[in-house]
Design an enzyme around this catalytic site. Structure first.
Site, PDB file in Angstrom:
ATOM      1  N   CYS A 114       0.802  -1.420   0.070  1.00 49.30           N
ATOM      2  CA  CYS A 114      -0.211  -0.172  -0.235  1.00 49.30           C
ATOM      3  C   CYS A 114       0.777   1.432  -0.237  1.00 49.30           C
ATOM      4  O   CYS A 114       0.453   2.601  -0.642  1.00 49.30           O
ATOM      5  CB  CYS A 114      -0.717  -0.084   0.583  1.00 49.30           C
ATOM      6  SG  CYS A 114      -2.496  -1.177   0.988  1.00 49.30           S
ATOM      7  N   HIS A 251      -2.852   8.039   1.710  1.00 47.62           N
ATOM      8  CA  HIS A 251      -3.245   5.920   1.089  1.00 47.62           C
ATOM      9  C   HIS A 251      -4.970   5.942   2.022  1.00 47.62           C
ATOM     10  O   HIS A 251      -5.015   6.285   2.901  1.00 47.62           O
ATOM     11  CB  HIS A 251      -2.328   5.475   1.736  1.00 47.62           C
ATOM     12  CG  HIS A 251      -2.774   4.046   1.553  1.00 47.62           C
ATOM     13  ND1 HIS A 251      -4.006   3.413   0.151  1.00 47.62           N
ATOM     14  CD2 HIS A 251      -2.934   2.127   2.212  1.00 47.62           C
ATOM     15  CE1 HIS A 251      -3.499   2.031   0.736  1.00 47.62           C
ATOM     16  NE2 HIS A 251      -3.738   2.125   1.861  1.00 47.62           N
ATOM     17  N   ASN A 281      -9.662   0.583  -0.650  1.00 50.61           N
ATOM     18  CA  ASN A 281      -8.432   0.177  -0.123  1.00 50.61           C
ATOM     19  C   ASN A 281      -8.089  -0.397  -1.670  1.00 50.61           C
ATOM     20  O   ASN A 281      -8.445  -1.219  -1.772  1.00 50.61           O
ATOM     21  CB  ASN A 281      -8.366  -0.237   0.845  1.00 50.61           C
ATOM     22  CG  ASN A 281      -6.722  -0.679   1.064  1.00 50.61           C
ATOM     23  OD1 ASN A 281      -5.331  -0.056   0.139  1.00 50.61           O
ATOM     24  ND2 ASN A 281      -5.945  -0.971   2.070  1.00 50.61           N
TER      25      ASN A 281
HETATM   26  C1  LIG Z   1     -10.035  -3.943   9.597  1.00 43.01           C
HETATM   27  C2  LIG Z   1     -10.525  -3.069  10.837  1.00 43.01           C
HETATM   28  C3  LIG Z   1     -11.566  -2.937   9.821  1.00 43.01           C
HETATM   29  C4  LIG Z   1     -11.358  -4.171  11.245  1.00 43.01           C
HETATM   30  O1  LIG Z   1     -11.869  -2.838  12.617  1.00 43.01           O
HETATM   31  P1  LIG Z   1     -11.995  -3.071  14.122  1.00 43.01           P
HETATM   32  O2  LIG Z   1     -13.034  -1.599  14.545  1.00 43.01           O
HETATM   33  O3  LIG Z   1     -10.256  -3.608  13.987  1.00 43.01           O
HETATM   34  O4  LIG Z   1     -12.737  -4.250  14.073  1.00 43.01           O
HETATM   35  P2  LIG Z   1     -12.200  -6.388  15.600  1.00 43.01           P
HETATM   36  O5  LIG Z   1     -11.104  -6.248  13.953  1.00 43.01           O
HETATM   37  O6  LIG Z   1     -11.809  -5.382  15.871  1.00 43.01           O
HETATM   38  O7  LIG Z   1     -13.762  -6.264  14.766  1.00 43.01           O
HETATM   39  C5  LIG Z   1     -14.637  -6.262  15.964  1.00 43.01           C
HETATM   40  C6  LIG Z   1     -15.879  -7.531  15.953  1.00 43.01           C
HETATM   41  O8  LIG Z   1     -16.156  -7.390  13.760  1.00 43.01           O
HETATM   42  C7  LIG Z   1     -16.424  -8.428  13.428  1.00 43.01           C
HETATM   43  N1  LIG Z   1     -16.553  -8.153  11.824  1.00 43.01           N
HETATM   44  C8  LIG Z   1     -14.551  -7.994  11.386  1.00 43.01           C
HETATM   45  N2  LIG Z   1     -15.125  -7.956   9.914  1.00 43.01           N
HETATM   46  C9  LIG Z   1     -16.563  -8.208   9.935  1.00 43.01           C
HETATM   47  C10 LIG Z   1     -17.080  -7.711   8.761  1.00 43.01           C
HETATM   48  N3  LIG Z   1     -16.855  -7.666   7.767  1.00 43.01           N
HETATM   49  N4  LIG Z   1     -18.565  -7.599   9.209  1.00 43.01           N
HETATM   50  C11 LIG Z   1     -18.980  -7.902  10.361  1.00 43.01           C
HETATM   51  N5  LIG Z   1     -18.129  -8.380  11.803  1.00 43.01           N
HETATM   52  C12 LIG Z   1     -17.487  -8.194  10.854  1.00 43.01           C
HETATM   53  C13 LIG Z   1     -15.486  -9.249  14.284  1.00 43.01           C
HETATM   54  O9  LIG Z   1     -14.964 -10.914  14.275  1.00 43.01           O
HETATM   55  C14 LIG Z   1     -15.352  -8.793  15.741  1.00 43.01           C
HETATM   56  O10 LIG Z   1     -16.246  -9.076  16.292  1.00 43.01           O
HETATM   57  P3  LIG Z   1     -16.129  -9.950  17.870  1.00 43.01           P
HETATM   58  O11 LIG Z   1     -16.262  -8.685  18.534  1.00 43.01           O
HETATM   59  O12 LIG Z   1     -17.454 -10.729  18.370  1.00 43.01           O
HETATM   60  O13 LIG Z   1     -14.982 -10.791  17.502  1.00 43.01           O
HETATM   61  C15 LIG Z   1     -10.048  -1.852  11.186  1.00 43.01           C
HETATM   62  O14 LIG Z   1      -9.055  -3.113  12.394  1.00 43.01           O
HETATM   63  C16 LIG Z   1      -9.200  -1.552  10.008  1.00 43.01           C
HETATM   64  O15 LIG Z   1      -9.288  -0.905   8.988  1.00 43.01           O
HETATM   65  N6  LIG Z   1      -7.270  -2.277  10.242  1.00 43.01           N
HETATM   66  C17 LIG Z   1      -6.290  -1.260   9.486  1.00 43.01           C
HETATM   67  C18 LIG Z   1      -7.006  -2.173   8.402  1.00 43.01           C
HETATM   68  C19 LIG Z   1      -5.755  -1.023   7.663  1.00 43.01           C
HETATM   69  O16 LIG Z   1      -5.703  -0.188   7.234  1.00 43.01           O
HETATM   70  N7  LIG Z   1      -5.402  -2.484   6.549  1.00 43.01           N
HETATM   71  C20 LIG Z   1      -4.810  -1.287   5.337  1.00 43.01           C
HETATM   72  C21 LIG Z   1      -2.982  -1.170   5.632  1.00 43.01           C
HETATM   73  S1  LIG Z   1      -2.371  -1.021   4.434  1.00 43.01           S
END
Ligand SMILES: CC(C)(COP(=O)(O)OP(=O)(O)OC[C@H]1O[C@@H](n2cnc3c(N)ncnc32)[C@H](O)[C@@H]1OP(=O)(O)O)[C@@H](O)C(=O)NCCC(=O)NCCS
Length: 324
Positions: A114, A251, A281
């Site tokens: 990324c 980004h 993304n």
């Molecule tokens: C991935 C991301 C959106 C997840 O959001 P979050 O608030 O951290 O959520 P969590 O991972 O803590 O998950 C929370 C809950 O949602 C659930 N969940 C995950 N993906 C889900 C989806 N697509 N739909 C519904 N629920 C989902 C999880 O299983 C978790 O459930 P639980 O509490 O029962 O275990 C976030 O962490 C993020 O954007 N991270 C950075 C990713 C990034 O930028 N990557 C690229 C870098 S280049």
């Protein structure tokens, strides 16, 4: 006198097919509400069957050349950032070179996921500063849909396909932050964080392509810290303050990460270019796609100060300060 790399043209291309959150919710256990709240993403473009990264890259490159009024035979170098090349080799850049009808110069790929566009821009800028190239096509292009595990809701909802490109041209500057062009680039990586964001396949390990694996929350925490640091570094290197910035073109991974960086810079939200809602993304393509959108709709004007930043797998992260 110093040599500056001035952005003289930009272009982009998005595959025709738009996939909404509701459409994804039909095949994986997710909802429009969850995706929108956590990420800001509402829809993304997905490449058609047989539509490859080089196809998207070619269209973005042609658009950038046309926008800049630059002929193919003026281009000395193509630097293409992608983590989803058409093939393991040759470089996707070489395929684009051939498709453009470019028979001179050089073309190669850069792999920083990324952060790829910032890395490619930095490489191109250094070629220009070193006098090894005068006109460079820098492309970010991805078909991330091909490396997603479409049964893994924690990753498959986040990404999209697309391509963006800029044409850089060498122009003499005064060596001050008033110069047009790239003022500085700042690259970082820390390979110790491999396990937080990677693809579980590759030619030398599994002989397969593999799928994206990510510890989302951990990546999120690192992203906000690393990005705040690198934007500070870019401003300090040029003796500038956040108040000097006209635009932040980050980004596009997650609306909350983007807003966090914007808040730290005390930027008015209207000065932060946001495309994650309709692009998702797109990895190395996201910055040139966002830049191009804001240039095309007239927001970013010639002479304005633009800060680009990204973070990605590796980890890699970086920033570029550009006077447009
Ligand atoms: C991935 C991301 C959106 C997840 O959001 P979050 O608030 O951290 O959520 P969590 O991972 O803590 O998950 C929370 C809950 O949602 C659930 N969940 C995950 N993906 C889900 C989806 N697509 N739909 C519904 N629920 C989902 C999880 O299983 C978790 O459930 P639980 O509490 O029962 O275990 C976030 O962490 C993020 O954007 N991270 C950075 C990713 C990034 O930028 N990557 C690229 C870098 S280049």
């Amino acid at each position: 006198m110093v040599m500056r790399s001035v952005i003289v043209g930009c272009g982009s291309y998005l595959p025709a097919r738009i996939v909404t959150n509701d459409e994804l919710a039909r095949t994986v256990d997710t909802s429009d509400e969850w995706i929108t709240q956590r990420t800001g993403i509402r829809s993304r473009h997905i490449a058609a069957e047989g539509e490859k990264t080089s196809d998207l890259a070619l269209k973005a490159a042609q658009a950038a050349l046309a926008h800049g009024g630059v002929a193919v035979d003026e281009v000395d170098l193509i630097v293409l950032a992608t983590a989803t090349p058409d093939q393991t080799f040759p470089a996707t850049a070489a395929k684009v070179q051939a498709a453009l009808g470019m028979t001179r110069g050089a073309a190669f790929d850069v792999q920083a996921v990324c952060s790829g566009f910032i890395y490619a821009l930095s490489v191109a800028d250094n070629f220009i500063k070193a006098g090894q190239a005068r006109t460079v096509l820098v492309i970010g292009a991805e078909t991330f849909s091909r490396i997603l595990d479409w049964t893994d809701r924690t990753t498959c909802v986040l990404f999209g396909d697309g391509a963006g490109a800029v044409v850089l041209r060498a122009e003499e500057g005064q060596g001050t932050s008033e110069d047009r062009g790239i003022l500085s680039t700042h690259l970082h990586s820390d390979g110790r964080h491999h396990d937080l964001l990677y693809v579980d396949g590759g030619p030398s390990s599994t002989q397969t392509v593999g799928h994206v694996r990510m510890a989302g929350q951990e990546v999120f925490k690192h992203a906000v810290v690393n990005l705040a640091e690198v934007v500070g570094e870019a401003l300090a290197a040029n003796g500038l303050t956040p108040g000097d910035l006209d635009w932040l073109v980050p980004h596009q991974a997650n609306r909350r990460i983007i807003e966090s960086t914007g808040r730290k810079l005390k930027l008015d939200p209207s000065r932060v270019v946001m495309t994650v809602d309709h692009h998702g993304n797109t990895s190395a393509a996201s910055i040139p796609l966002a830049l191009c959108e804001a240039v095309t709709d007239g927001r970013i004007q010639r002479g304005e100060l633009v800060l680009l930043e990204a973070m990605g797998g590796g980890f890699t992260w970086g920033a570029a300060l550009v006077r447009f």
